[in-house]
Design an enzyme around this catalytic site. Structure first.
Site: not given
Ligand code: PLP
Length: 447
Positions: A31, A158, A252, A282
């Site tokens: 990014y 997202y 998700d 994660k």
């Protein structure tokens, strides 16, 4: 090599280690506009909630490395498990072979998750686990003799950066706007949070429901798309609508899973709403090694259970179920079971709610919101992203806003003093931002 600069033209700040100078000419960072971005901070080591830089200074980490390091960095229990595993079996392919760590982890996840979410498919990253969920959903229908190839997801959502996950992220607000028309076109709706949005959502399903393989949602909190919260009733509406149209529902939980919300270990457990497929990553390994899981319910798995080899799920990432990563995850699950992470997330939530409250009402502050281990100050617009990041660093904390969203998602083990450092820094920087930019219009967009 003329016309092909390989260095950040801003040059290297004083005191940077040689490896940074050398390596940065060859790295492509996430990014990041490589030409204009300031050099990243060189890290020497991490421990607990501290990031130690090579110049000896320390930052209190308010993000836990994109929410992975739920137990703090270098937790001895996870370190010991990984070291032990390294000495016997760091990795072996899962095609035709099996090892104890993957088997144990799959069984534990199945036990921890509610309902019949009990078939675990491993991979290495969150985005890929979502891709696998999507492939599973399409093949579920193909195996049942129906062709449903589209997905419905939500504004503010997202789900990753890979090609197909880009197609289910928010097409306007997300980072992938330029790929519109290139990635597969999906149906994107507003979450059915009230009567109007529910009516629009129902109308869309009535028109297109027969084409949709699955609805994808980040339950309770849309994370990287803006840290927006919604309630269990919204998820109940999704479940009911999916049932009415026979559509699969995918949760998700890569962001909200593992006690982050302070409500339960998983959003599906907290809300009582069960998806057909669920993705995790994660905090699964506590921020040590890359691992993700796509967990299917019995109904989904049954559609693949057949004498016909063509009905098998033809997917198998090389490093799936990596033994080191699974050992880290098993150790991380031990900690979730043995230490009171849920209570810690709730305590963090109380602390954040009180600590961030002074930012509410500042000119240019649109909202302050907290859920468990997630604290957000939403600005009405972005003043100057580099300025914000620099100010946080000056305050001795590591925080990295998403556009106009200042947020913290610290390790769930963070102590009072460090949490105070984070809330104080957030309120102070929001105040400085407000004084400087709060009454101006938007100046700049972007990360
Ligand atoms: N899904 C959600 C909800 C996420 O928060 C993320 C990452 O932030 C992803 C998917 C993508 O995960 P990864 O970056 O591991 O590919």
């Amino acid at each position: 090599m003329t016309g092909s600069p390989t260095r950040n033209p801003a040059g290297m700040p004083e005191g940077m280690p040689d490896w940074m100078d050398e390596g940065l000419a060859h790295l492509w960072l996430p990014y990041t506009q490589m030409k204009t971005a300031p050099a990243p901070l060189p890290v020497a080591s991490t421990e607990g909630v501290r990031i130690r830089l090579t110049d000896g200074s320390e930052l209190v980490d308010g993000i836990a490395s994109w929410w992975t390091a739920a137990h703090g960095y270098r937790h001895p229990h996870i370190e010991a498990a990984v070291k032990r595993q390294l000495e016997t079996l760091p990795h072996v392919m899962l095609g035709g072979l099996m090892h104890e760590q993957a088997a144990t982890l799959a069984a534990r996840l199945a036990r921890m998750l509610p309902g019949d979410l009990d078939r675990v498919f491993f991979c290495e990253s969150g985005s890929v686990s979502v891709e696998i969920a999507m492939k599973m959903a399409v093949q579920y229908w193909l195996n049942k003799g129906e062709r449903r190839t589209r997905f419905l997801s939500f504004t503010g959502g997202y789900h990753g950066d890979t090609f197909v996950t880009m197609s289910v992220c928010d097409p306007e607000e997300g980072m992938h706007t330029m790929f519109r028309g290139v990635v597969p076109e999906q149906l994107i709706a507003d979450l059915p949070v009230d009567d109007d949005s529910t009516a629009r959502f129902e109308a869309l399903l009535a028109a297109k429901g027969h084409e949709i393989a699955a609805v994808l949602v980040e339950p309770l909190v849309q994370g990287a798309g803006g840290m927006r919260f919604h309630d269990a009733a919204t998820l109940q509406r999704l479940r009911a609508a999916c049932d009415r149209h026979g559509i699969l529902l995918v949760f998700d939980e890569i962001f909200v899973g593992f006690a982050r919300t302070g409500l339960a270990m998983f959003a599906c457990e907290a809300t009582g709403v069960l998806p057909d497929i669920l993705t995790l990553s994660k905090a699964l390994t506590g921020g040590t090694l890359p691992l993700a899981a796509t967990v299917a319910s019995k109904k989904v798995f049954d559609a693949f259970w057949d004498d016909d080899p063509l009905k098998a799920l033809m997917h198998g990432p090389t490093y799936m179920g990596n033994a080191l990563a699974c050992a880290a995850a098993n150790a991380s699950l031990d900690l979730f079971e043995q230490e009171a992470r849920l209570g810690q997330a709730q305590a963090i939530g109380r602390h954040l709610a009180a600590g961030l409250e002074p930012a509410r009402g500042l000119p240019g502050v649109r909202d302050v919101r907290v859920l468990g281990g997630i604290g957000v100050i939403e600005l009405s617009h972005l003043g100057d992203a580099a300025w914000l990041k620099q100010r946080f660093r000056e305050e001795g904390v590591w925080l990295r806003p998403f556009g106009n969203i200042l947020y913290t998602t610290p390790a769930l083990t963070i102590g009072e003093d460090d949490l105070n450092r984070l809330t104080t820094a957030l309120v102070k920087v929001a105040g400085d931002w407000s004084a400087r930019f709060g009454t101006h219009g938007p100046l700049e967009k972007g990360e």
